[in-house]
Every structure is written in structure tokens, then in C-alpha cells.
Write a protein that holds these residues in place. Structure first.
Motif, PDB file in Angstrom:
ATOM      1  N   GLN A 135     -34.297  39.726  24.122  1.00 27.76           N
ATOM      2  CA  GLN A 135     -35.616  39.086  24.088  1.00 27.76           C
ATOM      3  C   GLN A 135     -36.716  40.134  24.051  1.00 27.76           C
ATOM      4  OE1 GLN A 135     -36.244  35.426  24.137  1.00 27.76           O
ATOM      5  NE2 GLN A 135     -37.990  36.422  23.176  1.00 27.76           N
ATOM      6  N   THR A 136     -36.557  41.186  24.836  1.00 25.81           N
ATOM      7  CA  THR A 136     -37.532  42.281  24.817  1.00 25.81           C
ATOM      8  C   THR A 136     -37.591  42.918  23.433  1.00 25.81           C
ATOM      9  OG1 THR A 136     -37.219  42.720  27.172  1.00 25.81           O
ATOM     10  CG2 THR A 136     -38.134  44.516  25.839  1.00 25.81           C
ATOM     11  N   ILE A 137     -36.444  43.139  22.822  1.00 24.83           N
ATOM     12  CA  ILE A 137     -36.397  43.716  21.479  1.00 24.83           C
ATOM     13  C   ILE A 137     -37.099  42.811  20.485  1.00 24.83           C
ATOM     14  CG2 ILE A 137     -34.849  44.311  19.566  1.00 24.83           C
ATOM     15  CD1 ILE A 137     -32.864  45.332  21.755  1.00 24.83           C
ATOM     16  N   VAL A 138     -36.783  41.533  20.515  1.00 23.38           N
ATOM     17  CA  VAL A 138     -37.395  40.561  19.593  1.00 23.38           C
ATOM     18  C   VAL A 138     -38.907  40.489  19.801  1.00 23.38           C
ATOM     19  CG1 VAL A 138     -37.545  38.076  19.098  1.00 23.38           C
ATOM     20  CG2 VAL A 138     -35.307  39.197  19.207  1.00 23.38           C
ATOM     21  N   ASP A 139     -39.340  40.561  21.050  1.00 18.88           N
ATOM     22  CA  ASP A 139     -40.771  40.461  21.361  1.00 18.88           C
ATOM     23  C   ASP A 139     -41.558  41.715  20.984  1.00 18.88           C
ATOM     24  OD1 ASP A 139     -40.349  37.930  22.376  1.00 18.88           O
ATOM     25  OD2 ASP A 139     -40.423  38.558  24.482  1.00 18.88           O
ATOM     26  N   THR A 140     -40.892  42.863  20.909  1.00 21.58           N
ATOM     27  CA  THR A 140     -41.628  44.110  20.705  1.00 21.58           C
ATOM     28  C   THR A 140     -41.366  44.793  19.361  1.00 21.58           C
ATOM     29  OG1 THR A 140     -39.926  45.378  21.873  1.00 21.58           O
ATOM     30  CG2 THR A 140     -41.805  44.608  23.167  1.00 21.58           C
ATOM     31  N   LEU A 141     -40.276  44.432  18.690  1.00 25.96           N
ATOM     32  CA  LEU A 141     -39.927  45.074  17.424  1.00 25.96           C
ATOM     33  C   LEU A 141     -39.691  44.027  16.341  1.00 25.96           C
ATOM     34  CD1 LEU A 141     -37.254  47.583  18.800  1.00 25.96           C
ATOM     35  CD2 LEU A 141     -39.665  48.069  18.351  1.00 25.96           C
ATOM     36  N   ALA A 142     -40.465  44.090  15.284  1.00 25.66           N
ATOM     37  CA  ALA A 142     -40.254  43.206  14.134  1.00 25.66           C
ATOM     38  C   ALA A 142     -39.578  44.020  13.036  1.00 25.66           C
ATOM     39  CB  ALA A 142     -41.582  42.642  13.651  1.00 25.66           C
ATOM     40  N   LEU A 143     -38.568  43.424  12.393  1.00 27.56           N
ATOM     41  CA  LEU A 143     -37.813  44.123  11.348  1.00 27.56           C
ATOM     42  C   LEU A 143     -38.121  43.540   9.979  1.00 27.56           C
ATOM     43  CD1 LEU A 143     -34.310  44.220  13.099  1.00 27.56           C
ATOM     44  CD2 LEU A 143     -36.055  46.012  13.072  1.00 27.56           C
ATOM     45  N   GLU A 144     -38.334  44.429   9.016  1.00 26.56           N
ATOM     46  CA  GLU A 144     -38.518  44.033   7.618  1.00 26.56           C
ATOM     47  C   GLU A 144     -37.683  44.953   6.741  1.00 26.56           C
ATOM     48  OE1 GLU A 144     -42.616  44.070   6.488  1.00 26.56           O
ATOM     49  OE2 GLU A 144     -43.148  42.441   7.838  1.00 26.56           O
ATOM     50  N   ASP A 145     -37.468  44.548   5.506  1.00 24.64           N
ATOM     51  CA  ASP A 145     -36.732  45.353   4.521  1.00 24.64           C
ATOM     52  C   ASP A 145     -35.386  45.800   5.070  1.00 24.64           C
ATOM     53  OD1 ASP A 145     -38.976  45.162   2.794  1.00 24.64           O
ATOM     54  OD2 ASP A 145     -39.902  46.866   3.805  1.00 24.64           O
ATOM     55  N   PHE A 146     -34.716  44.890   5.756  1.00 25.46           N
ATOM     56  CA  PHE A 146     -33.421  45.173   6.371  1.00 25.46           C
ATOM     57  C   PHE A 146     -32.339  45.307   5.304  1.00 25.46           C
ATOM     58  CE2 PHE A 146     -29.311  43.622   7.733  1.00 25.46           C
ATOM     59  CZ  PHE A 146     -29.061  44.392   8.844  1.00 25.46           C
ATOM     60  N   ALA A 147     -31.468  46.307   5.472  1.00 21.86           N
ATOM     61  CA  ALA A 147     -30.320  46.461   4.578  1.00 21.86           C
ATOM     62  C   ALA A 147     -29.176  47.132   5.320  1.00 21.86           C
ATOM     63  CB  ALA A 147     -30.696  47.302   3.364  1.00 21.86           C
ATOM     64  N   ILE A 148     -27.990  46.575   5.178  1.00 25.71           N
ATOM     65  CA  ILE A 148     -26.795  47.248   5.672  1.00 25.71           C
ATOM     66  C   ILE A 148     -26.399  48.261   4.609  1.00 25.71           C
ATOM     67  CG2 ILE A 148     -24.348  46.996   6.218  1.00 25.71           C
ATOM     68  CD1 ILE A 148     -25.005  44.294   7.484  1.00 25.71           C
TER      69      ILE A 148
END
Length: 129
Positions: free
Chosen positions: A61-74
């Protein structure tokens, strides 16, 4: 768990991370799960260890609340039975500071009965202070 099931789990898990889907993330972790962001807590606010479902979900929850991810690729994945190593890239937006950076991360996953029992994540903790 066969390779196709592991592949499906990986796709679902990372989609939930990118979307910040806490319900799907909660379904991904076993009751006895362990999630670690490798690093030294003395030098980075991101380095952390959570053990048990409740603690893991608090960290997520802390990660989701503080870090937004874009342009994700494995970028790479190595699967061996119930274990996987995933190298991925994303643009990370720090919600608290407004800063953004593109970086690569590596996760080491272990599943039991279709649920994550261990996830150790390596990232450049210095980027976050």
C-alpha cells in the motif's frame, strides 16, 4: 506449477503492480509471504522487509501510494519450477516529490500453491534518497 501457469501469474502480478490494484495484489501473496526491497534502511527510505500477509500488504500500500509506474516492460524472465527472476523497466513517479526517473529493477519470486511466498526486489534505492 507449470511454466504457462507461472507466466500467467507473472503477467497478472505485474499488471496489478502497475495498476495499483490492491485487491489483486492481496490475492497474489500467501499468508506467510515475505517481501523485501533490498538495500540498507540507513541510506534509503525504500529499503524494507515485510513478513506475513498483513505486513506485506502494508508495504505494498505504501508503494502504491508513493510510486506511480508508467512505461512498464518486462525485459527478461528466467523461470525454474516455482521460482522466477524478472528484470523490468519502468518510469517511476515519486508522488511525494513529483520527481520521475526511468530505471530497471530485478525481482526474485518464489511461489507455493500459486501464491507468492517470497519476493526480493533489487532497485537503485539511491534514486529515492
Amino acid at each position: 506449477m507449470d511454466r504457462s501457469e507461472m507466466e500467467a501469474f507473472i503477467e497478472t502480478f505485474y499488471a496489478a503492480r502497475v495498476d495499483g490494484d490492491m485487491a489483486a495484489l492481496a490475492e497474489s501473496f500467501a499468508g506467510n509471504a515475505r517481501f523485501q526491497i533490498a538495500g540498507s534502511p540507513e541510506f534509503s527510505m525504500l529499503a524494507a522487509l515485510a513478513e506475513g500477509h498483513e505486513a506485506v500488504m502494508g508495504l505494498m500500500q505504501t508503494i502504491v501510494d508513493t510510486l506511480a509506474l508508467e512505461d512498464f516492460a518486462i525485459l527478461d524472465r528466467v523461470i525454474d519450477g516455482n521460482k522466477a527472476a524478472i528484470r523490468w523497466r519502468a518510469t517511476v513517479h515519486l508522488v511525494t516529490s513529483g520527481q520521475s526517473y526511468t530505471t530497471e529493477l530485478a525481482d526474485f519470486l518464489e511461489l507455493e500453491d500459486g501464491k507468492l511466498v517470497s519476493c526480493t526486489e533489487f532497485l537503485d534505492t539511491a534514486l529515492a534518497g
